[in-house]
Design a protein around this motif. Structure first.
Motif, short mmCIF file in Angstrom:
data_model
loop_
_atom_site.label_atom_id
_atom_site.label_comp_id
_atom_site.label_asym_id
_atom_site.label_seq_id
_atom_site.Cartn_x
_atom_site.Cartn_y
_atom_site.Cartn_z
N HIS A 37 0.83 -1.20 0.00
CA HIS A 37 0.00 0.00 0.00
C HIS A 37 0.87 1.25 0.00
O HIS A 37 0.51 2.26 -0.62
N TYR A 38 1.99 1.19 0.71
CA TYR A 38 2.92 2.33 0.72
C TYR A 38 3.41 2.63 -0.70
O TYR A 38 3.45 3.79 -1.12
N PHE A 39 3.74 1.60 -1.45
CA PHE A 39 4.21 1.83 -2.81
C PHE A 39 3.10 2.36 -3.71
O PHE A 39 3.35 3.19 -4.59
N ALA A 40 1.87 1.94 -3.49
CA ALA A 40 0.74 2.52 -4.22
C ALA A 40 0.57 3.99 -3.85
O ALA A 40 0.33 4.84 -4.71
N ASP A 41 0.74 4.30 -2.57
CA ASP A 41 0.66 5.69 -2.11
C ASP A 41 1.78 6.53 -2.74
O ASP A 41 1.56 7.67 -3.14
N LEU A 42 2.98 5.97 -2.82
CA LEU A 42 4.09 6.68 -3.47
C LEU A 42 3.74 7.00 -4.91
O LEU A 42 3.95 8.12 -5.38
N ARG A 43 3.21 6.01 -5.63
CA ARG A 43 2.87 6.21 -7.04
C ARG A 43 1.82 7.31 -7.20
O ARG A 43 1.95 8.19 -8.04
N ALA A 44 0.79 7.27 -6.38
CA ALA A 44 -0.26 8.29 -6.46
C ALA A 44 0.30 9.66 -6.10
O ALA A 44 -0.02 10.67 -6.75
N THR A 45 1.17 9.71 -5.09
CA THR A 45 1.74 10.99 -4.66
C THR A 45 2.67 11.56 -5.73
O THR A 45 2.67 12.78 -5.97
N VAL A 46 3.44 10.71 -6.39
CA VAL A 46 4.29 11.18 -7.49
C VAL A 46 3.43 11.80 -8.59
O VAL A 46 3.75 12.89 -9.09
N ALA A 47 2.34 11.16 -8.94
CA ALA A 47 1.44 11.74 -9.96
C ALA A 47 0.86 13.06 -9.49
O ALA A 47 0.76 14.02 -10.26
N MET A 48 0.49 13.13 -8.20
CA MET A 48 -0.03 14.40 -7.66
C MET A 48 1.04 15.49 -7.73
O MET A 48 0.73 16.64 -8.05
N TRP A 53 2.59 20.49 -9.75
CA TRP A 53 3.85 21.24 -9.66
C TRP A 53 3.64 22.66 -10.11
O TRP A 53 2.86 22.88 -11.04
N PRO A 54 4.18 23.65 -9.49
CA PRO A 54 5.27 23.65 -8.51
C PRO A 54 4.82 23.71 -7.05
O PRO A 54 5.61 24.06 -6.18
N VAL A 55 3.59 23.33 -6.76
CA VAL A 55 3.08 23.43 -5.39
C VAL A 55 3.96 22.66 -4.40
O VAL A 55 4.21 23.14 -3.30
N ALA A 56 4.47 21.50 -4.79
CA ALA A 56 5.27 20.68 -3.87
C ALA A 56 6.76 21.04 -3.90
O ALA A 56 7.56 20.40 -3.24
N ARG A 57 7.13 22.07 -4.65
CA ARG A 57 8.55 22.41 -4.84
C ARG A 57 9.26 22.62 -3.50
O ARG A 57 10.41 22.23 -3.33
N LEU A 132 -1.50 20.34 -2.63
CA LEU A 132 -1.37 19.57 -3.87
C LEU A 132 -2.74 19.15 -4.37
O LEU A 132 -3.04 19.25 -5.57
N VAL A 133 -3.57 18.66 -3.44
CA VAL A 133 -4.90 18.19 -3.83
C VAL A 133 -5.73 19.36 -4.36
O VAL A 133 -6.42 19.22 -5.38
#
Length: 172
Positions: A37-48, A53-57, A132-133
Protein backbone atom coordinates in the motif's frame (compact mmCIF):
# COMPACT_ATOMS: atom_id res chain seq x y z
CA UNK A 1 27.11 16.06 -2.80
CA UNK A 2 23.92 16.77 -0.81
CA UNK A 3 21.77 15.63 -3.73
CA UNK A 4 23.64 12.33 -4.04
CA UNK A 5 23.31 11.75 -0.29
CA UNK A 6 19.54 12.33 -0.48
CA UNK A 7 19.17 10.02 -3.48
CA UNK A 8 21.18 7.25 -1.82
CA UNK A 9 19.09 7.64 1.33
CA UNK A 10 15.76 7.33 -0.47
CA UNK A 11 17.11 4.40 -2.49
CA UNK A 12 18.17 2.63 0.72
CA UNK A 13 14.78 3.37 2.32
CA UNK A 14 12.92 1.80 -0.60
CA UNK A 15 15.25 -1.19 -0.86
CA UNK A 16 14.85 -1.84 2.87
CA UNK A 17 11.10 -2.07 2.34
CA UNK A 18 11.48 -4.52 -0.53
CA UNK A 19 13.88 -7.08 0.96
CA UNK A 20 12.37 -10.35 2.15
CA UNK A 21 13.39 -9.62 5.74
CA UNK A 22 12.02 -6.07 5.56
CA UNK A 23 9.18 -4.62 7.61
CA UNK A 24 5.57 -5.51 6.95
CA UNK A 25 4.44 -1.89 7.24
CA UNK A 26 5.67 1.61 6.42
CA UNK A 27 4.43 5.01 7.57
CA UNK A 28 2.19 6.68 5.04
CA UNK A 29 0.24 9.87 5.67
CA UNK A 30 0.09 9.45 9.42
CA UNK A 31 -0.39 5.71 9.88
CA UNK A 32 1.44 2.42 9.30
CA UNK A 33 0.24 0.70 6.13
CA UNK A 34 1.23 -2.60 4.48
CA UNK A 35 4.33 -2.10 2.33
CA UNK A 36 2.47 -2.76 -0.96
CA UNK A 37 0.00 0.00 0.00
CA UNK A 38 2.92 2.33 0.72
CA UNK A 39 4.21 1.83 -2.81
CA UNK A 40 0.74 2.52 -4.22
CA UNK A 41 0.66 5.69 -2.11
CA UNK A 42 4.09 6.68 -3.47
CA UNK A 43 2.87 6.21 -7.04
CA UNK A 44 -0.26 8.29 -6.46
CA UNK A 45 1.74 10.99 -4.66
CA UNK A 46 4.29 11.18 -7.49
CA UNK A 47 1.44 11.74 -9.96
CA UNK A 48 -0.03 14.40 -7.66
CA UNK A 49 3.37 16.08 -7.49
CA UNK A 50 3.74 16.19 -11.27
CA UNK A 51 0.19 17.39 -11.93
CA UNK A 52 0.24 20.06 -9.22
CA UNK A 53 3.85 21.24 -9.66
CA UNK A 54 5.27 23.65 -8.51
CA UNK A 55 3.08 23.43 -5.39
CA UNK A 56 5.27 20.68 -3.87
CA UNK A 57 8.55 22.41 -4.84
CA UNK A 58 9.20 23.44 -1.22
CA UNK A 59 9.35 19.74 -0.28
CA UNK A 60 12.22 18.95 -2.66
CA UNK A 61 15.29 18.12 -0.58
CA UNK A 62 17.79 20.09 -2.65
CA UNK A 63 17.69 22.79 -5.34
CA UNK A 64 19.10 20.25 -7.80
CA UNK A 65 16.22 17.86 -7.14
CA UNK A 66 13.69 20.69 -7.47
CA UNK A 67 15.27 21.65 -10.81
CA UNK A 68 15.03 18.04 -11.99
CA UNK A 69 11.30 18.04 -11.28
CA UNK A 70 10.99 21.49 -12.91
CA UNK A 71 12.43 20.05 -16.13
CA UNK A 72 10.34 16.87 -15.93
CA UNK A 73 7.19 18.91 -15.31
CA UNK A 74 7.91 21.16 -18.32
CA UNK A 75 8.30 18.07 -20.48
CA UNK A 76 5.00 16.64 -19.23
CA UNK A 77 3.17 19.91 -19.87
CA UNK A 78 4.36 19.82 -23.50
CA UNK A 79 3.25 16.20 -23.86
CA UNK A 80 -0.20 17.04 -22.47
CA UNK A 81 -0.53 20.10 -24.74
CA UNK A 82 0.23 17.97 -27.81
CA UNK A 83 -2.58 15.61 -26.81
CA UNK A 84 -5.07 18.50 -26.90
CA UNK A 85 -4.72 18.59 -30.70
CA UNK A 86 -5.50 14.91 -31.26
CA UNK A 87 -8.77 13.32 -32.33
CA UNK A 88 -10.85 11.30 -29.90
CA UNK A 89 -10.36 11.09 -26.16
CA UNK A 90 -7.57 13.48 -25.24
CA UNK A 91 -5.98 11.56 -22.30
CA UNK A 92 -4.12 14.72 -21.24
CA UNK A 93 -3.71 13.30 -17.73
CA UNK A 94 -1.54 10.41 -18.93
CA UNK A 95 1.73 12.38 -19.15
CA UNK A 96 1.41 13.19 -15.45
CA UNK A 97 0.85 9.61 -14.29
CA UNK A 98 3.65 7.73 -16.05
CA UNK A 99 6.95 7.25 -14.20
CA UNK A 100 9.82 9.55 -15.19
CA UNK A 101 12.36 8.14 -17.62
CA UNK A 102 15.42 9.85 -16.18
CA UNK A 103 17.18 8.64 -13.05
CA UNK A 104 17.51 12.09 -11.48
CA UNK A 105 13.84 12.98 -12.04
CA UNK A 106 12.78 9.58 -10.70
CA UNK A 107 14.87 10.00 -7.57
CA UNK A 108 13.68 13.57 -7.10
CA UNK A 109 10.02 12.57 -7.42
CA UNK A 110 10.37 9.56 -5.11
CA UNK A 111 12.24 11.59 -2.49
CA UNK A 112 9.65 14.37 -2.56
CA UNK A 113 6.75 11.88 -2.38
CA UNK A 114 8.40 9.99 0.48
CA UNK A 115 8.90 13.25 2.40
CA UNK A 116 5.25 14.19 1.91
CA UNK A 117 4.10 10.80 3.19
CA UNK A 118 6.58 10.47 6.06
CA UNK A 119 4.69 11.63 9.12
CA UNK A 120 3.12 9.97 12.14
CA UNK A 121 0.45 12.67 12.40
CA UNK A 122 -2.63 12.46 10.14
CA UNK A 123 -3.21 16.21 10.56
CA UNK A 124 0.32 16.93 9.40
CA UNK A 125 -0.21 14.64 6.41
CA UNK A 126 -3.38 16.54 5.48
CA UNK A 127 -1.56 19.86 5.87
CA UNK A 128 1.26 18.73 3.60
CA UNK A 129 -0.98 17.25 0.93
CA UNK A 130 -3.94 19.67 0.93
CA UNK A 131 -2.23 22.27 -1.31
CA UNK A 132 -1.37 19.57 -3.87
CA UNK A 133 -4.90 18.19 -3.83
CA UNK A 134 -6.42 21.67 -4.20
CA UNK A 135 -4.19 22.46 -7.19
CA UNK A 136 -4.84 19.02 -8.67
CA UNK A 137 -8.61 19.50 -8.39
CA UNK A 138 -8.32 22.91 -10.10
CA UNK A 139 -6.10 21.61 -12.90
CA UNK A 140 -7.63 18.19 -13.56
CA UNK A 141 -10.71 17.13 -11.61
CA UNK A 142 -10.94 13.75 -13.37
CA UNK A 143 -7.34 12.88 -12.49
CA UNK A 144 -7.87 14.14 -8.95
CA UNK A 145 -10.78 11.77 -8.53
CA UNK A 146 -8.93 8.87 -10.17
CA UNK A 147 -5.76 9.25 -8.07
CA UNK A 148 -7.76 9.42 -4.84
CA UNK A 149 -10.08 6.47 -5.48
CA UNK A 150 -10.51 4.13 -2.50
CA UNK A 151 -9.34 0.99 -4.27
CA UNK A 152 -6.00 2.50 -5.21
CA UNK A 153 -4.52 4.21 -2.14
CA UNK A 154 -4.24 3.37 1.54
CA UNK A 155 -6.88 4.39 4.04
CA UNK A 156 -4.47 6.84 5.68
CA UNK A 157 -3.62 8.59 2.41
CA UNK A 158 -7.28 8.64 1.40
CA UNK A 159 -8.13 10.36 4.70
CA UNK A 160 -5.32 12.89 4.18
CA UNK A 161 -6.46 13.81 0.67
CA UNK A 162 -10.22 13.56 1.00
CA UNK A 163 -12.14 16.72 0.30
CA UNK A 164 -12.84 18.99 3.23
CA UNK A 165 -16.39 20.22 3.75
CA UNK A 166 -17.08 23.64 2.19
CA UNK A 167 -15.68 26.40 4.35
CA UNK A 168 -12.95 24.15 5.79
CA UNK A 169 -10.60 24.07 2.79
CA UNK A 170 -6.94 24.24 3.67
CA UNK A 171 -5.12 27.42 2.71
CA UNK A 172 -3.22 27.16 -0.56
Amino acid sequence: MATMTVLLQVQRQLIDLLVASGPETAMSAGAPVPVPHYFADLRATVAMIFRSWPVAREHASTPCLAAAIDAEYASRVLQAERLLNTLGKKKTSKPYTVPPQGCLATGAALDTAAKLLDTHDPGDARGRLAPLVQRLREADLALSTWLRRPTWISVSLRQAVMDLPTGRRAAS
